[in-house]
Design an enzyme around this catalytic site. Structure first.
Site: not given
Ligand code: DGL
Length: 285
Positions: A15-16, A78, A157, A189-191
């Site tokens: 993931d990012s 991600c 976050e 989105c993973t968050h």
């Molecule tokens: N992990 C990213 C996603 O699921 C969210 C955070 C980012 O913008 O890197 O798109």
């Protein structure tokens, strides 16, 4: 690698940053015997506002690092990286690659009664149209409404997943979507799964929320079974290793909140730069 050795190899999850831990948690609950290696590109998060080329390069570098850890399968946990880089990665890597968009889209297409489906995610994910394309491939009559909600990542976050600020932000983002009569909302989105209770409250009980984490764990399980690559059950509880590209302390604090377990093996690494496509080699710092 021999088949038995391949089956015992770890699953790579990328993931990012920390968001992919929602996918990792679902995976470790579903497949407890599997070893996992997680890479969070915390030095370069967020990917959401970055150009498609940059995200593709970052994803290729992360994938090469995880290949160097001997993984048997890669999960791109991600949404932005999946939306921008999955076809390239699937084509160029020697292991199966599973992203989070297709499993989430499949779940949404299955669960929506009216076919009016909202998708929230980063700017990159929404601009890519990846969810829309995946949902329409399954349900051509569906109407898909995409909306970027970048502030949700910052709220998560910061740990502000409830309270007034989070609620007002959610109401402001979701109101127009809800006004268009959606009956299903994809948390693309993973968050966002961390905001799930609040989003459900704001969206109301008539709207079904779809989170890719469970659907992705399911897709990984099926792929491993199909290829005969599942870890031997006698192996017991699988080990979890974690790598980040920036300060491990912050990741450790946040991860403890997101996971069922404390990350024991956690290292900071520097990813090797690529000119565009994948290239072997990544060095530790
Ligand atoms: N992990 C990213 C996603 O699921 C969210 C955070 C980012 O913008 O890197 O798109």
């Amino acid at each position: 690698m021999r088949d038995a050795a391949r089956a015992s190899a770890p699953i790579g999850v990328f993931d990012s940053g920390i968001g992919g831990l929602t996918v990792l948690r679902a995976l470790r609950r579903r497949l407890p015997a599997e070893d996992t290696v997680y890479l969070g590109d915390t030095a370069r998060v967020p990917y959401g506002p970055k150009s498609p080329e940059t995200v593709r390069r970052y994803a290729a570098e992360a994938a090469e690092f995880l290949l160097g850890q001997g993984i048997k399968l890669l999960v791109v946990a991600c949404n932005t990286a999946t939306a921008r880089a999955l076809p390239d990665l699937s084509e160029s890597l020697p292991v199966p690659v599973i992203g989070v968009v297709e499993p989430g889209a499949r779940e949404a297409a299955r669960r929506s009664s009216s076919g009016r489906i909202g998708v929230i995610g980063t700017q990159g994910t929404v601009d890519s149209g990846a969810y829309e394309a995946a949902i329409l491939a399954l349900r051509p009559e569906a109407v898909v409404e995409g909306l970027a909600c970048p502030l949700f990542v910052a709220l998560v976050e910061e740990g502000w997943t409830e309270g007034e600020v989070a609620r007002l932000t959610a109401e402001r983002y979701l109101r127009p979507l809800l006004g268009r009569g959606i009956d299903t909302l994809v948390l693309g989105c993973t968050h966002y799964p961390l905001l799930r209770p609040l989003l459900q409250e704001v969206a109301g009980s008539a709207v079904t929320l779809v989170d890719s984490a469970e659907a992705t764990a399911d897709a990984v399980q099926r792929e491993l079974e199909r290829r005969g690559l599942g870890a031997p059950v006698a192996a017991g509880q699988g080990a979890a290793r974690y790598f980040v590209t920036d300060d491990a302390g912050r990741f450790r604090r946040l991860a403890a909140r997101w996971l069922d377990e404390e990350p024991e093996s956690l290292e900071t690494v520097e990813l090797a730069r690529t000119a565009g496509g994948p290239r072997p080699g990544a060095s530790r710092r």
